[in-house]
Design an enzyme around this catalytic site. Structure first.
Site, PDB file in Angstrom:
ATOM      1  CE  LYS A  98      -3.683   2.301   2.552  1.00 44.80           C
ATOM      2  NZ  LYS A  98      -4.678   2.178   3.626  1.00 44.80           N
ATOM      3  CE  LYS A 110      -6.313   1.770  -0.422  1.00 45.69           C
ATOM      4  NZ  LYS A 110      -6.782   1.709   0.936  1.00 45.69           N
TER       5      LYS A 110
HETATM    6  C1  PBG Z   1      -7.454   3.279   5.769  1.00 49.92           C
HETATM    7  C2  PBG Z   1      -7.739   3.142   4.320  1.00 49.92           C
HETATM    8  C3  PBG Z   1      -7.581   4.134   3.327  1.00 49.92           C
HETATM    9  C4  PBG Z   1      -8.136   3.615   2.163  1.00 49.92           C
HETATM   10  C5  PBG Z   1      -8.585   2.330   2.451  1.00 49.92           C
HETATM   11  N1  PBG Z   1      -8.318   2.053   3.785  1.00 49.92           N
HETATM   12  C6  PBG Z   1      -7.054   5.519   3.423  1.00 49.92           C
HETATM   13  C7  PBG Z   1      -5.679   5.725   3.876  1.00 49.92           C
HETATM   14  O1  PBG Z   1      -4.857   4.823   4.004  1.00 49.92           O
HETATM   15  O2  PBG Z   1      -5.398   6.889   4.195  1.00 49.92           O
HETATM   16  C8  PBG Z   1      -8.263   4.340   0.860  1.00 49.92           C
HETATM   17  C9  PBG Z   1      -9.327   3.852  -0.089  1.00 49.92           C
HETATM   18  C10 PBG Z   1      -9.676   4.780  -1.193  1.00 49.92           C
HETATM   19  O3  PBG Z   1      -9.071   5.848  -1.401  1.00 49.92           O
HETATM   20  O4  PBG Z   1     -10.608   4.431  -1.952  1.00 49.92           O
HETATM   21  N2  PBG Z   1      -6.369   2.608   6.299  1.00 49.92           N
END
Ligand code: PBG
Length: 329
Positions: free
Chosen positions: A196, A254
């Site tokens: 991520k 992601k």
């Molecule tokens: C939280 C999380 C996030 C997303 C999914 N889980 C945001 C982040 O890490 O700040 C983002 C999903 C999206 O933008 O569609 N841990």
């Protein structure tokens, strides 16, 4: 060679094109993110994610029934937590009667066969908008993963099928897996957000849940000490390998569109199911350009979704899932 060999022969008409098509999109490909809020009768459009909604438990129930009817097999739950319930330690995250726990039960009651996957991270519960406990300007790894393990057990108690840790702390998959085994949740799976990236494409999501890092002295303004540097590719392979060894059943990459190379690297290297997340900012870009009449939303949504499959993803988390299924069926 030419003219004996003409590659266009395989594109002459639709029948031959379909016959040689390498990838297909079906309702089995999708994981549908759902946003849950307190209240009754609420189906609130999210301004930064147009035509996407925050649901209270009663309207959530209806939404899930409709998704199941369309052939969707799995949902991924996120909750919007009231400000008064936020702290530094995610106490509310392990409340057996918290919104997430009630949402899981509501869905499993109404639609037992749909897979309920839950986001496991502290940010919606954190007064600082971070995925971990903050101390002296640092995100505390080992303290955080103990809380994530408790949160995971709490979701499993409520009936979740898969837990999706999205926090990027080290060692959390192992700690959560061990906790699940200890509590005899042998069939509760882990879908790890393994690679991520610290991405600006999460903006619309953070607006939807009011979960962005706060702008306060001594609080990191971004998530770069835990989410990955977007300059890096080999690091993603290391992260995935670590999570597989720690017990992940599915790994996630992601964001999506800007990271298709990572999906392909991981596909070539490992035989584990791969999920990819077409995140909120990707959705918002396509929506905005289509609203302006600059892009054809339906066509671009199919094209980008197919790109995930071509890159090697087995599962796609997408805000377009419902629109796509309606379009292709
Ligand atoms: C939280 C999380 C996030 C997303 C999914 N889980 C945001 C982040 O890490 O700040 C983002 C999903 C999206 O933008 O569609 N841990």
């Amino acid at each position: 060679m030419y003219p004996l060999k003409r590659n266009r022969r395989l594109r002459v008409n639709k029948s031959i094109r379909n016959l040689v098509k390498e990838n297909n999109i079906t309702s089995n490909d999708f994981l549908v993110p759902l946003f849950v809020v307190e209240g009754k009768g609420i189906k609130d459009e999210i301004p930064s994610i147009p035509n996407y909604f925050r649901h209270s438990l009663d309207t959530l129930e209806k939404e899930v029934v409709s998704l199941w009817g369309l052939g969707i097999k799995a949902v991924l739950l996120f909750v919007k937590v009231e400000d008064t319930l936020k702290d530094n330690f995610g106490k509310e995250a392990i409340n057996p009667n918290g919104l997430m726990q009630r949402a899981i039960k509501t869905i499993k009651n109404k639609c037992p066969e749909i897979l309920v996957m839950t986001d496991v991270a502290l940010d919606p519960y954190s007064i600082y908008g971070h995925d971990g406990v903050v101390e002296k300007g640092q995100i505390m790894n080992d303290q955080t993963i103990e809380i994530l393990a408790k949160m995971s057990i709490s979701h499993a108690n409520a009936g979740a099928n898969f837990l999706a840790p999205s926090d990027m702390m080290d060692g959390r998959i192992k700690t959560i897996r061990k906790a699940l085994e200890r509590e005899n949740y042998k069939d509760v799976g882990l879908m790890s957000y393994s690679a991520k990236y610290a991405s600006s494409f999460y903006g619309p999501f953070r607006a939807a849940l009011d979960s962005a890092p706060v702008n306060k002295k001594n609080i990191p303004k971004d998530k770069k000490t835990y989410q990955m540097d977007y300059a890096n590719r080999l690091e993603a392979v290391r992260e995935v390998e670590t999570d597989i060894n720690e017990g992940a059943d599915i790994i996630m990459i992601k964001p999506g569109m800007a990271y298709l190379d990572i999906i392909r690297d991981v596909r070539n290297k490992f035989d584990i199911p791969i999920a990819a997340y077409q995140v909120s900012g990707e959705y918002a870009m396509i929506k905005a350009a289509s609203e302006k009449g600059w892009l054809d939303q339906d066509k671009v949504m199919l094209e980008t979704t197919m790109a995930f499959k071509r890159a090697g993803a087995d599962i796609i988390a997408s805000y377009f899932a419902k629109d796509i299924i309606k379009l292709i069926s």
